[in-house]
Design an enzyme around this catalytic site. Structure first.
Site, PDB file in Angstrom:
ATOM      1  CD  GLN A  47      67.586 -41.337  85.191  1.00  0.00           C
ATOM      2  OE1 GLN A  47      68.154 -41.077  84.133  1.00  0.00           O
ATOM      3  NE2 GLN A  47      67.418 -40.417  86.114  1.00  0.00           N
ATOM      4  NE  ARG A  88      63.107 -34.715  93.868  1.00  0.00           N
ATOM      5  CZ  ARG A  88      62.629 -34.144  92.765  1.00  0.00           C
ATOM      6  NH1 ARG A  88      63.213 -34.338  91.606  1.00  0.00           N
ATOM      7  NH2 ARG A  88      61.565 -33.372  92.828  1.00  0.00           N
ATOM      8  CB  ALA A 284      55.246 -45.770  90.545  1.00  0.00           C
ATOM      9  N   GLY A 286      59.930 -45.868  93.601  1.00  0.00           N
ATOM     10  CA  GLY A 286      61.197 -45.569  92.933  1.00  0.00           C
ATOM     11  C   GLY A 286      62.110 -46.754  93.068  1.00  0.00           C
ATOM     12  N   GLY A 288      65.936 -46.340  91.813  1.00  0.00           N
ATOM     13  CA  GLY A 288      67.307 -46.021  91.380  1.00  0.00           C
ATOM     14  C   GLY A 288      68.408 -46.393  92.343  1.00  0.00           C
ATOM     15  CD  GLU A 289      69.666 -42.371  95.886  1.00  0.00           C
ATOM     16  OE1 GLU A 289      70.665 -41.993  96.492  1.00  0.00           O
ATOM     17  OE2 GLU A 289      68.530 -41.928  96.098  1.00  0.00           O
TER      18      GLU A 289
END
Lengths: 338, 484
Positions: A47, A88, A284, A286, A288-289
Site C-alpha cells: 500500500q 491504522r 492525517a 487513513g 486503505g479499507e
C-alpha cells in the site's frame, strides 16, 4: 439496448481496532549527515505505508522523504506494532513515528540551543536546518547538530514513542461508548450501462470523493482509491465463492472465480476532501479499507437507476440482473391499444 | 503389432539432446546487471516539507525493475518444500491417518499431523482453529497432514500417499439454519451463535410511530476471496540454539509471533519473524496459517522449509469475506427525515472465529450508515457453518452493510420521489453528531464529500432514484406505436 444509469453511495469508516488496544511503537535515530532511520514493526503489504511513514518522520525533522530510511517488520530488530490492519498504519503507526521523531528532535534542539545562543523552545527544524524561529538566517545544518550531539555532547539523537487510540468500552446492553479514535467519510458515484437484453452491466465511470484527513501522500491515496474500486467492482458484479451441496468449493481458481482485470476498470476520478483531524499525525487519518466500501452500493444503485430493478443480493451478475428485468416485465400489465 | 524399439532407436533421443545447440541446455542465468553508483532520486523525494508530496516509493522502484525479493524468490542451502494435505470433506471425524507410505518415499524428509503440534489451537479472539485438524474436520480446507520433501513435486506426490479414514458427518452450510437452536452445533457443545452485538439508541417504537412511511429491505452478500497477487508463503529455519527464524507474508508479525510461540509451546524470545515485502494482504494475511507447521517440519529435519500456497490453497484454506444476511426497517417522515431504523445482521462465520468478532462489531456499529438516527436498534449475530472460514477482509463487514444501507436509502428516495443526493444531505452526520454508539464525531466531512462528488460527476439533481422504472412504460409505448 443499453441503458445508462447513475447511482451514489456514501459511507463512514473507523480507523483502528474496535475498543481494544492496538498500539504501535517506533524508534527514530538521526545520523551525523542529517538523515534519519525509522524502526517500525509494521509491514509493507503493497500500500505504500513505509513511504508515508518516512514522510511523517521527515516532516517532523524538517528533512526530505528520501532522507529517511525505514527498517520494518523484523521481530528481533523493530519495535512492537499491531500491524497492517484496520486502516491504522498512517494514523496509529504514523502518530508513533511522529512522536518518536519529535523526541529525537528535542535532543537536537537541546544541543543546538547553545550553538545558536538561544533557548531550545525558540528553535524549529526546517529545510535540513535547525533554525531560530523568526530568524531564518540564524541556523545550523541538522547534520552538524546531530554530529555535535554525538561527538561533543555524547548524546546521540534517538527517540522512541508509542501510540494507542483513545477509546471507551461499549456497554454490553446498549452498545454505547467510544469504540474508535476517529472515522473517515466518502462518497462514490457510479455511471453504468446495463444491457436490458442480456443483463450485462458495464461500469463506465466512478467519481470517488474521499476524506482521509491530511493526505500525507496524495498519489498513494489515489492509488488506494483506484485499487479499492477495482475490488469493489469485483464484489459488485463478478466475484463469488460457490459451494457444492457437501460444502466444498467448486470454483477455487481464477478460471472460474472471476476478478476484474484492467479491462473491467471504469474511468476513476479521485477527489480528496480537504480535512484535518487534530488527533492524527499532521491531521492525517487513513484511507486503505474505505476505498472499496461504497463501490458496490453505488453500482447497484446505478443499475436501479438504469433499468428500475433492485438487486438485493451480490454479486449482480448478468444472469441475476436479466432475471430481475424479466420478472419486472412479466409483472407489468400489458397495455393493449384500443 | 507394435514393434519393440531397437537399442539404436532408444539411444536416438540422447543423440538428439547431444546435438541440440548448447545454449538450450545451459541453465537460465539472468543477464548481468551493474547498478549505477549515482542513483537518480526523483526530485519529489528530495523536497521539504515532506508531507503532501507525491513522493515515489522505494519498493515501487524495485517492483518496476523486477528486483523485489518475495519469499518465493528466497532460497537457503538444503531447503525443503512443504505441502499440506486438505481434508476435502466439510465435516467429518478422523478415524485414522496413515502416513507410512508417504514417509517411505524417496525424497520425503518428514511428515507431521495434528498430534505433532504441541498446542493445536489458535485464533485472534476465540482459539478454535487447529493448526492441523486432528480428530475432527470442520471445513473442506482443513489441513490434515504436512509433508516436507526435497522437491515440491515429491511433496505433492507424497500427499497422495497419505491415507485418511473419515467418518463423514452432515455439514451445516446455511447460516440461517445454523442460527436455529435445534441445529446441531458445528463445534458442539459450543453454540452455533458464537458472538453477538446489540446497539440501542432512543426508542424505535416511538420513532416508527412518528414516521409517515415505513419501508423494509432485505439484502444478502456473497463469500469472496482476497486474491492477493502473492499467495501465503513461509520459510522456517530451526537453528541448533533452539531458535526458529520465520520469513513470512504475515501483515502482523507481533501477533503472529505470539501465536507461533503458543502453538509450539516455546517462548517468544526463541522466535524471529521477518516479514518481507508482501504482495498484497487485504486482511487475508492477518493471522498465522502454515508457520507452526513449517517450524515443526524444520525442527524435525534440521533443514530450512519453504511453502507457497497454490491458488486453490489460497481459496480453500485461507480466510474469506463474511457473507451477510441483512434485514432493514426504516421509518421516515414525508419530507425525508429518518425517524427510526431497525436492523438485523446474520454473519456466516464459517468454520472458525478468526476475525469474526471485529467484523461483527464494525458491521453492527456502521450498519445504520453515516446518518443521524435518534431511534436505532441494531442486532448482529455470527454463526458457525462448515464452510471456509471467514475473517479479516478490507472493510470488516462495512462493504456489506454499506450495500444494504445505501440500497435501502435509494429505495426510500424512490418512495418519496426525492433525489438520492437530497435524502442523504437531509440525514447525514455533521461535525459534533452523535454516532450510533453515542460518540461525538469530529472532523466529519460527509456532506463535503457528497457535494464534491456530485459536482465532479455532474449530478444534476432532482432526479428519481429509479428513473429506469420508466423503461417499461417506454417499451410499452414503443410497442403500441408499432402496433398502431
Amino acid at each position: 439496448m443499453k441503458r445508462r444509469g447513475r447511482g451514489m453511495a456514501c459511507m463512514w469508516y473507523p480507523i483502528g481496532f474496535t475498543v481494544s488496544a492496538n498500539p504501535s511503537a517506533a524508534v527514530v535515530k538521526i545520523d551525523e549527515d542529517g538523515t534519519a532511520t525509522l524502526l517500525t514493526g509494521t509491514v509493507e503489504t503493497g500500500q505504500g505505508s513505509l513511504t508515508v511513514l518516512a514522510q511523517i518522520v521527515a516532516q517532523e525533522l524538517g528533512i526530505a522523504t528520501d532522507d529517511v530510511q525505514v527498517v520494518s517488520a523484523d521481530t528481533d530488530a523493530t519495535p512492537m506494532d499491531t500491524g497492517a490492519i484496520a486502516s491504522r498504519t498512517t494514523y496509529v503507526t504514523g502518530n508513533a513515528a511522529r512522536l518518536a521523531a519529535e523526541k529525537a528532535k528535542e535532543i537536537l534542539f537541546e544541543v543546538a540551543a547553545p550553538m545558536l545562543g538561544v533557548k531550545a523552545d525558540q528553535l524549529e527544524a526546517k529545510d535540513h536546518k535547525i533554525v531560530v524561529k523568526g530568524y531564518p538566517q540564524r541556523n545550523v545544518h541538522i547534520g552538524d547538530v546531530a554530529s555535535h550531539a554525538r561527538v561533543v555532547m555524547g548524546q546521540p539523537p534517538i527517540g522512541s514513542a508509542s501510540f494507542n487510540p483513545a477509546t471507551v468500552p461499549l456497554d454490553p446492553e446498549t452498545g454505547q461508548g467510544k469504540p474508535f479514535g476517529t472515522y473517515v467519510y466518502a462518497t462514490q458515484i457510479a455511471e453504468v450501462d446495463v444491457d436490458d437484453e442480456t443483463g450485462e452491466v458495464e461500469v463506465i465511470r466512478i467519481v470517488a470523493s474521499h476524506d482521509c484527513g491530511t493526505p500525507i501522500n496524495p498519489m498513494l491515496v489515489e492509488g488506494q482509491v483506484e485499487g479499492g474500486i477495482s475490488m469493489g467492482v469485483g464484489f459488485a458484479l463478478e466475484e463469488e465463492i460457490l459451494f457444492d451441496s457437501q460444502g466444498r468449493q467448486i470454483n477455487p481458481n481464477l478460471t472460474n472465480y472471476i476478478i476484474p482485470t484492467s479491462l473491467d476498470m471504469p474511468e476513476v476520478e479521485v477527489d480528496i476532501v480537504d480535512n484535518y483531524d487534530p488527533t492524527g499525525p499532521f491531521g492525517a487519518k487513513g484511507v486503505g479499507e474505505p476505498t472499496l466500501v461504497p463501490t458496490a452500493a453505488a453500482i447497484v444503485n446505478a443499475i436501479y437507476n438504469a433499468v428500475g430493478v433492485r438487486i438485493t443480493s451480490l454479486p449482480a451478475t448478468a444472469e441475476k440482473v436479466f432475471a430481475a428485468i424479466q420478472a419486472k416485465r412479466d409483472a407489468q400489465p400489458k397495455q393493449i391499444t384500443a | 503389432m507394435d514393434k519393440k524399439p531397437t537399442v539404436a532407436e532408444k539411444v536416438s533421443p540422447l543423440k538428439t539432446v547431444q546435438e541440440t545447440p548448447s545454449v538450450l541446455r545451459e541453465p537460465v542465468i539472468a543477464p548481468l546487471v551493474t547498478y549505477p553508483i549515482e542513483v537518480v532520486v526523483p526530485e519529489v523525494r528530495q523536497q521539504t516539507p515532506a508531507v503532501g508530496q507525491r513522493a515515489t516509493r522505494l519498493d515501487g522502484h524495485l517492483h518496476g525493475l523486477g528486483q523485489t525479493r518475495y519469499i518465493d524468490d528466497l532460497s537457503f542451502p538444503g531447503m525443503l518444500y512443504a505441502k499440506i494435505k486438505r481434508a476435502g470433506v466439510a465435516s467429518a471425524r478422523i478415524k485414522s491417518i496413515d502416513t507410512k507410505e508417504a514417509e517411505a518415499m524417496q525424497g520425503v524428509m518428514a511428515v507431521v499431523t495434528g498430534k505433532d503440534v504441541p498446542c493445536n489451537s489458535f485464533g485472534p479472539s476465540l482459539k478454535d482453529q487447529p493448526v492441523l485438524a486432528y480428530e475432527r474436520v470442520f471445513h473442506a480446507g482443513d489441513g490434515v497432514a504436512a509433508v516436507a520433501a526435497v522437491t515440491e513435486q515429491i511433496a505433492a506426490e507424497a500427499l497422495e500417499k497419505i491415507k485418511v479414514d473419515y467418518e463423514v458427518l452432515t455439514p451445516v452450510l446455511d447460516p440461517l439454519e445454523s442460527l436455529k437452536l435445534e441445529t446441531p452445533g458445528v463445534h458442539a457443545p459450543s453454540a452455533n451463535i458464537y458472538q453477538s452485538k446489540i446497539i440501542k439508541k432512543g426508542d424505535i417504537e416511538k420513532g416508527f410511530a412518528a414516521s409517515d412511511h415505513i419501508i423494509e429491505g432485505h439484502f444478502r452478500t456473497q463469500m469472496v476471496e482476497h486474491v492477493p497477487l502473492e499467495p501465503h508463503a513461509t520459510i522456517a529455519m530451526w537453528d541448533p540454539n533452539g531458535r526458529v527464524t520465520i520469513y513470512s507474508t504475515l501483515g502482523r508479525i507481533t501477533l503472529g509471533r505470539a501465536d507461533v510461540a503458543r502453538t509450539l509451546g516455546i517462548p517468544v524470545s526463541r522466535i524471529r519473524i521477518v516479514a518481507t515485502i508482501v504482495g498484497g494482504n487485504f486482511g487475508g494475511k492477518n493471522e498465522i496459517t502454515t508457520e507452526p507447521v513449517l517450524a515443526l517440519l524444520s525442527k524435525k529435519t534440521g533443514r530450512p522449509v519453504k511453502s507457497v500456497f497454490t491458488r486453490p490453497d489460497e481459496f480453500i484454506a485461507s480466510t474469506t469475506r463474511h457473507p451477510l444476511i441483512m434485514d432493514y426497517k426504516t421509518g421516515v417522515t414525508k419530507d425525508g427525515k429518518i425517524q427510526a431504523r431497525k436492523i438485523r445482521l446474520v454473519l456466516d462465520g464459517g468454520a472458525y472465529c478468526s476475525w469474526s468478532e471485529t467484523t461483527l462489531g464494525k458491521a453492527c456499529i456502521l450498519s445504520a450508515g453515516p446518518y443521524n438516527i435518534d431511534n436505532l436498534y441494531a442486532e448482529a449475530y455470527v454463526v458457525y457453518t462448515n464452510k471456509t472460514m471467514t475473517g479479516a477482509m478490507r472493510g470488516f463487514g462495512a462493504p456489506q452493510v454499506c450495500f444494504a444501507y445505501e440500497s435501502h436509502m435509494d429505495d426510500i428516495a424512490a418512495l418519496l420521489n426525492m433525489d438520492p443526493l437530497d435524502i442523504r444531505l437531509i440525514n447525514v452526520f455533521s461535525e459534533g453528531s452523535l454516532s450510533p454508539t453515542g460518540q461525538t464525531l469530529q472532523s466529519v466531512a460527509i456532506k463535503e464529500s457528497l457535494l464534491q462528488a456530485a459536482k465532479r460527476f455532474g449530478w444534476n439533481g432532482k432526479g428519481s432514484a429509479d428513473a429506469g422504472a420508466n423503461l417499461l412504460a417506454e417499451e410499452n409505448a414503443n410497442t403500441n406505436m408499432v402496433r398502431a
